[in-house]
Design an enzyme around this catalytic site. Sequence first.
Site, PDB file in Angstrom:
ATOM      1  N   ARG A 194       0.838  -1.195   0.000  1.00 50.50           N
ATOM      2  CA  ARG A 194       0.000   0.000   0.000  1.00 50.50           C
ATOM      3  C   ARG A 194       0.877   1.250   0.000  1.00 50.50           C
ATOM      4  O   ARG A 194       1.891   1.317   0.688  1.00 50.50           O
ATOM      5  CB  ARG A 194      -0.895   0.020   1.231  1.00 50.50           C
ATOM      6  CG  ARG A 194      -1.881  -1.144   1.330  1.00 50.50           C
ATOM      7  CD  ARG A 194      -2.988  -1.052   0.292  1.00 50.50           C
ATOM      8  NE  ARG A 194      -4.117  -1.922   0.644  1.00 50.50           N
ATOM      9  CZ  ARG A 194      -5.210  -2.053  -0.090  1.00 50.50           C
ATOM     10  NH1 ARG A 194      -5.316  -1.398  -1.238  1.00 50.50           N
ATOM     11  NH2 ARG A 194      -6.194  -2.850   0.301  1.00 50.50           N
ATOM     12  N   GLU A 308     -22.965  -8.214 -44.455  1.00 48.54           N
ATOM     13  CA  GLU A 308     -21.815  -9.119 -44.489  1.00 48.54           C
ATOM     14  C   GLU A 308     -21.022  -9.054 -45.798  1.00 48.54           C
ATOM     15  O   GLU A 308     -19.832  -9.361 -45.836  1.00 48.54           O
ATOM     16  CB  GLU A 308     -22.255 -10.565 -44.223  1.00 48.54           C
ATOM     17  CG  GLU A 308     -23.122 -11.194 -45.291  1.00 48.54           C
ATOM     18  CD  GLU A 308     -24.603 -10.839 -45.160  1.00 48.54           C
ATOM     19  OE1 GLU A 308     -25.418 -11.439 -45.876  1.00 48.54           O
ATOM     20  OE2 GLU A 308     -24.934  -9.959 -44.340  1.00 48.54           O
ATOM     21  N   LYS A 309     -21.681  -8.609 -46.888  1.00 48.92           N
ATOM     22  CA  LYS A 309     -20.969  -8.508 -48.168  1.00 48.92           C
ATOM     23  C   LYS A 309     -19.875  -7.447 -48.130  1.00 48.92           C
ATOM     24  O   LYS A 309     -18.983  -7.433 -48.984  1.00 48.92           O
ATOM     25  CB  LYS A 309     -21.958  -8.214 -49.294  1.00 48.92           C
ATOM     26  CG  LYS A 309     -22.874  -9.394 -49.622  1.00 48.92           C
ATOM     27  CD  LYS A 309     -23.807  -9.056 -50.769  1.00 48.92           C
ATOM     28  CE  LYS A 309     -24.728 -10.241 -51.089  1.00 48.92           C
ATOM     29  NZ  LYS A 309     -25.673  -9.908 -52.183  1.00 48.92           N
ATOM     30  N   ARG A 317     -25.483  -1.105 -50.465  1.00 47.70           N
ATOM     31  CA  ARG A 317     -26.491  -1.675 -49.573  1.00 47.70           C
ATOM     32  C   ARG A 317     -27.772  -1.988 -50.346  1.00 47.70           C
ATOM     33  O   ARG A 317     -28.315  -1.138 -51.065  1.00 47.70           O
ATOM     34  CB  ARG A 317     -26.802  -0.706 -48.435  1.00 47.70           C
ATOM     35  CG  ARG A 317     -25.580  -0.271 -47.612  1.00 47.70           C
ATOM     36  CD  ARG A 317     -24.862  -1.440 -46.969  1.00 47.70           C
ATOM     37  NE  ARG A 317     -23.905  -0.984 -45.939  1.00 47.70           N
ATOM     38  CZ  ARG A 317     -23.092  -1.782 -45.276  1.00 47.70           C
ATOM     39  NH1 ARG A 317     -23.085  -3.085 -45.554  1.00 47.70           N
ATOM     40  NH2 ARG A 317     -22.277  -1.298 -44.354  1.00 47.70           N
ATOM     41  N   ILE A 384      21.103 -12.340  -6.189  1.00 45.60           N
ATOM     42  CA  ILE A 384      20.263 -12.965  -5.167  1.00 45.60           C
ATOM     43  C   ILE A 384      18.819 -12.867  -5.616  1.00 45.60           C
ATOM     44  O   ILE A 384      18.362 -11.796  -6.034  1.00 45.60           O
ATOM     45  CB  ILE A 384      20.444 -12.283  -3.798  1.00 45.60           C
ATOM     46  CG1 ILE A 384      21.883 -12.439  -3.319  1.00 45.60           C
ATOM     47  CG2 ILE A 384      19.487 -12.870  -2.774  1.00 45.60           C
ATOM     48  CD1 ILE A 384      22.190 -11.699  -2.037  1.00 45.60           C
ATOM     49  N   GLY A 388      16.601 -17.950  -3.788  1.00 49.51           N
ATOM     50  CA  GLY A 388      17.990 -18.363  -3.620  1.00 49.51           C
ATOM     51  C   GLY A 388      18.927 -17.413  -4.311  1.00 49.51           C
ATOM     52  O   GLY A 388      18.828 -16.204  -4.146  1.00 49.51           O
ATOM     53  N   ARG A 389      19.820 -17.963  -5.130  1.00 47.00           N
ATOM     54  CA  ARG A 389      20.830 -17.123  -5.759  1.00 47.00           C
ATOM     55  C   ARG A 389      21.332 -17.731  -7.064  1.00 47.00           C
ATOM     56  O   ARG A 389      21.055 -18.891  -7.377  1.00 47.00           O
ATOM     57  CB  ARG A 389      22.005 -16.922  -4.809  1.00 47.00           C
ATOM     58  CG  ARG A 389      22.738 -18.207  -4.415  1.00 47.00           C
ATOM     59  CD  ARG A 389      23.791 -17.928  -3.345  1.00 47.00           C
ATOM     60  NE  ARG A 389      23.204 -17.317  -2.158  1.00 47.00           N
ATOM     61  CZ  ARG A 389      23.598 -16.141  -1.653  1.00 47.00           C
ATOM     62  NH1 ARG A 389      24.583 -15.473  -2.213  1.00 47.00           N
ATOM     63  NH2 ARG A 389      23.021 -15.639  -0.591  1.00 47.00           N
ATOM     64  N   VAL A 390      22.075 -16.921  -7.811  1.00 49.81           N
ATOM     65  CA  VAL A 390      22.732 -17.380  -9.029  1.00 49.81           C
ATOM     66  C   VAL A 390      24.228 -17.309  -8.793  1.00 49.81           C
ATOM     67  O   VAL A 390      24.750 -16.277  -8.350  1.00 49.81           O
ATOM     68  CB  VAL A 390      22.339 -16.518 -10.246  1.00 49.81           C
ATOM     69  CG1 VAL A 390      23.101 -16.981 -11.484  1.00 49.81           C
ATOM     70  CG2 VAL A 390      20.840 -16.573 -10.486  1.00 49.81           C
ATOM     71  N   LYS A 503      11.491  -6.147 -21.306  1.00 51.72           N
ATOM     72  CA  LYS A 503      11.931  -4.853 -20.776  1.00 51.72           C
ATOM     73  C   LYS A 503      13.459  -4.857 -20.800  1.00 51.72           C
ATOM     74  O   LYS A 503      14.082  -5.932 -20.896  1.00 51.72           O
ATOM     75  CB  LYS A 503      11.408  -4.629 -19.345  1.00 51.72           C
ATOM     76  CG  LYS A 503      11.802  -5.722 -18.348  1.00 51.72           C
ATOM     77  CD  LYS A 503      11.131  -5.487 -16.997  1.00 51.72           C
ATOM     78  CE  LYS A 503      11.394  -6.641 -16.035  1.00 51.72           C
ATOM     79  NZ  LYS A 503      10.699  -6.477 -14.757  1.00 51.72           N
ATOM     80  N   ASN A 506      15.502  -7.382 -18.732  1.00 46.95           N
ATOM     81  CA  ASN A 506      15.522  -8.799 -19.113  1.00 46.95           C
ATOM     82  C   ASN A 506      16.226  -9.040 -20.444  1.00 46.95           C
ATOM     83  O   ASN A 506      16.054 -10.089 -21.072  1.00 46.95           O
ATOM     84  CB  ASN A 506      14.094  -9.353 -19.166  1.00 46.95           C
ATOM     85  CG  ASN A 506      13.532  -9.596 -17.777  1.00 46.95           C
ATOM     86  OD1 ASN A 506      14.277  -9.671 -16.804  1.00 46.95           O
ATOM     87  ND2 ASN A 506      12.218  -9.708 -17.675  1.00 46.95           N
ATOM     88  N   ASP A 519      15.229 -14.732 -18.459  1.00 50.88           N
ATOM     89  CA  ASP A 519      14.144 -14.769 -17.465  1.00 50.88           C
ATOM     90  C   ASP A 519      12.808 -15.152 -18.085  1.00 50.88           C
ATOM     91  O   ASP A 519      12.001 -14.299 -18.481  1.00 50.88           O
ATOM     92  CB  ASP A 519      14.020 -13.424 -16.742  1.00 50.88           C
ATOM     93  CG  ASP A 519      13.167 -13.547 -15.472  1.00 50.88           C
ATOM     94  OD1 ASP A 519      12.485 -14.577 -15.303  1.00 50.88           O
ATOM     95  OD2 ASP A 519      13.198 -12.616 -14.652  1.00 50.88           O
ATOM     96  N   THR A 536       5.360  -6.171 -16.291  1.00 51.11           N
ATOM     97  CA  THR A 536       5.895  -5.018 -15.577  1.00 51.11           C
ATOM     98  C   THR A 536       5.010  -3.821 -15.888  1.00 51.11           C
ATOM     99  O   THR A 536       4.704  -3.581 -17.066  1.00 51.11           O
ATOM    100  CB  THR A 536       7.350  -4.763 -16.003  1.00 51.11           C
ATOM    101  OG1 THR A 536       8.137  -5.899 -15.627  1.00 51.11           O
ATOM    102  CG2 THR A 536       7.923  -3.523 -15.338  1.00 51.11           C
TER     103      THR A 536
END
Length: 682
Positions: A194, A308-309, A317, A384, A388-390, A503, A506, A519, A536
């Site tokens: 918020r 429709e034509k 018409r 991080i 976890g992590r890379v 974006k 990435n 990603d 995003t």
Amino acid sequence: MGAGASADTERFRATLNQNFLQGKPLDASDITDLESALVEIRKLRTFASKALNKDASNEALTRGAGSMVVKKKEGRAAVVAKANFDSSKPYEKKVVAKSDEAKKLILQAIKGNILFKTCGGEEFGDIVDAFETVEVKDGAYVINQGEQGEHFYVVDDGSLDIYVKMGGSEAKVGVPLVKGAAFGELALMYNTPRAATIKAASDCKLWAIDRSTFRTIITQYKFQRMKMYMDFLKKVQIGGKTLGDVLSASDLDHMALALERDSFKHGQVIIREGEKGDIFYIIESGVVEVQKDGSKVAELTKGQFFGEKALLSEDVRQATCVAQKDVNVLFMMREDFVLMLGDMQDLLDGKVKVEEALPGQEAMGSTKVSLELGDLEMGRTLGIGAFGRVKLVKVKTDPNSPTFALKCQSKKAIVENGLQEHVMNEKNIMAELDHPFILKYFCSMKDDRYIYFVLELLLGGELFTFLRNETQFSESWSRFYSASVLMAFCQIHGRKIAYRDLKPENLVMDADGFLKVVDFGLAKVVAGKTWTLCGTPDYLAPEIILNEGHDLAVDYWALGVLIYEMTAGMPPFYADDPMEVYEKILSGHVSIPSHFSKSLSDIVKKLLKTYQSKRLGNTKGGTGAVMKHKWYSGFDWDALLNRKIEVPIKPKVNGNDDASNFDHYADDDGDIEVCNDWDPEL
């Protein structure tokens, strides 16, 4: 801004003051200077706001009500909210008893809100019925700044004050919220902290609806409406054939999405005999009287069609059609039909043009390797994440081993957030893709604490970092980087995968400066439409914001935003407040900077079409139609695919273990708990 920019600003300020004092209008150069100054201010505000996250963790997961927010260091947060909708289950309407006065109050409060923009009468009725009463005592907090929320509120009685934390103190802002006021609408989209604290200044009565209930109602109605439109279209007859016989399910779906709505009052002429016309109509509700030579010859009702034509050629018409009572119609112009699906006569004759193969659409060669966890020598932490992590790793027994990125994700954290399917979906999609401009996946492994993905190590750094440093790119640079994305889309979209989080953050460079899409956490194989809100905020397509169901078209919208942001230095719908961003996105208007070339302006406008069925890339020709746009005229696609083209930026990388383009992190995850509740098959 540098010294040059400051000097320009001072010169402009002096000219502006002098002109105002003398009552002179600004000339063209002054207006250009003003535009440039505003652009610089907005860029500084954008990057300053991103810098506020600099000391935050690389990613943070926010739990609650089936949604999450992922924050990336200095980058923009991706948001996700599950649809909570199952078309195979019957819709159960939620009704909370309330007076007619309360219903009117709620309806008035929500009708002007953008999230309810496309709601019809029945939807409004169900939404109003679902609001529940909330009693709040004087001095009690309704929402707290920074906490997660999932409710939207309408004030029935009493008064509430708004507070915002500034530094170490809290200040009252704005005017009190009183009867008829509404707040907290962002919570109806996704779970996010918020932005302010709302506190009761007296005993209050509120009405509230939660995100899950709201999204279920909206999705149900949108789904049923699309199903009805599809049923209407299948029965339309042209040239002795029905559209159901001529068009594929996918084509019918596209056509249904392109239908626009209009209404006519009793006695109003919709089409007139003898006039030329290029619009086809289907009756959504009401009755239409057909007249020939002034005499009534037929009555048409819900689901029937006329004109429709016009889908074949400019139609003269043959009759006059007049609204009997009030009539709601769906309509489509021939030009839009041709843009989407091609010539109707060719479709009736069975002439289907075979789409040409796109460069890089097929796999470029196997990249799978066989490794065990014990084979790897752990290096430094590169980032991080939420789970976890890379880490940088290489093979212990091979002194000439290439380096890899090892994505280590806590199984327990994944299970606690119910994201097992999400993680495996990401792995399966990465394993399916093999392209020079897509991050390569090599293999997976697991133990009792983690699931591991062995990935290509990209040492060049995020495009976002370079864009931030340059403030904006030239058109030639933007063309190069967007072309790399388009070539990745050739394979991604060729497999019916919607990427959904394009974006600059990435898009990562390899050591040679070529771009790779990374990603795939939000990617999904899409058959028809999907309803999950994800992406995003700056890059969300209108159909995602309005929960209308989306497909691959969202990636072309995001491409338009990316091209604009790279060349202008800021996204096209920039605002500090997310709801203001969404209002700008839904407005259908994009302000084109004066330094954009004519062809760049054109491609941006065509990619940022509000109607997804009319959006370049989602029209006939798909990705190939974007690649053939005149902005890319003369671009050497083959040279790019074969990496025989000069890159705009050459990153500084010294060796295959040089991680100098990454921030520094501690190498300890702490005490990660064992998880025996999930043992995925890899």
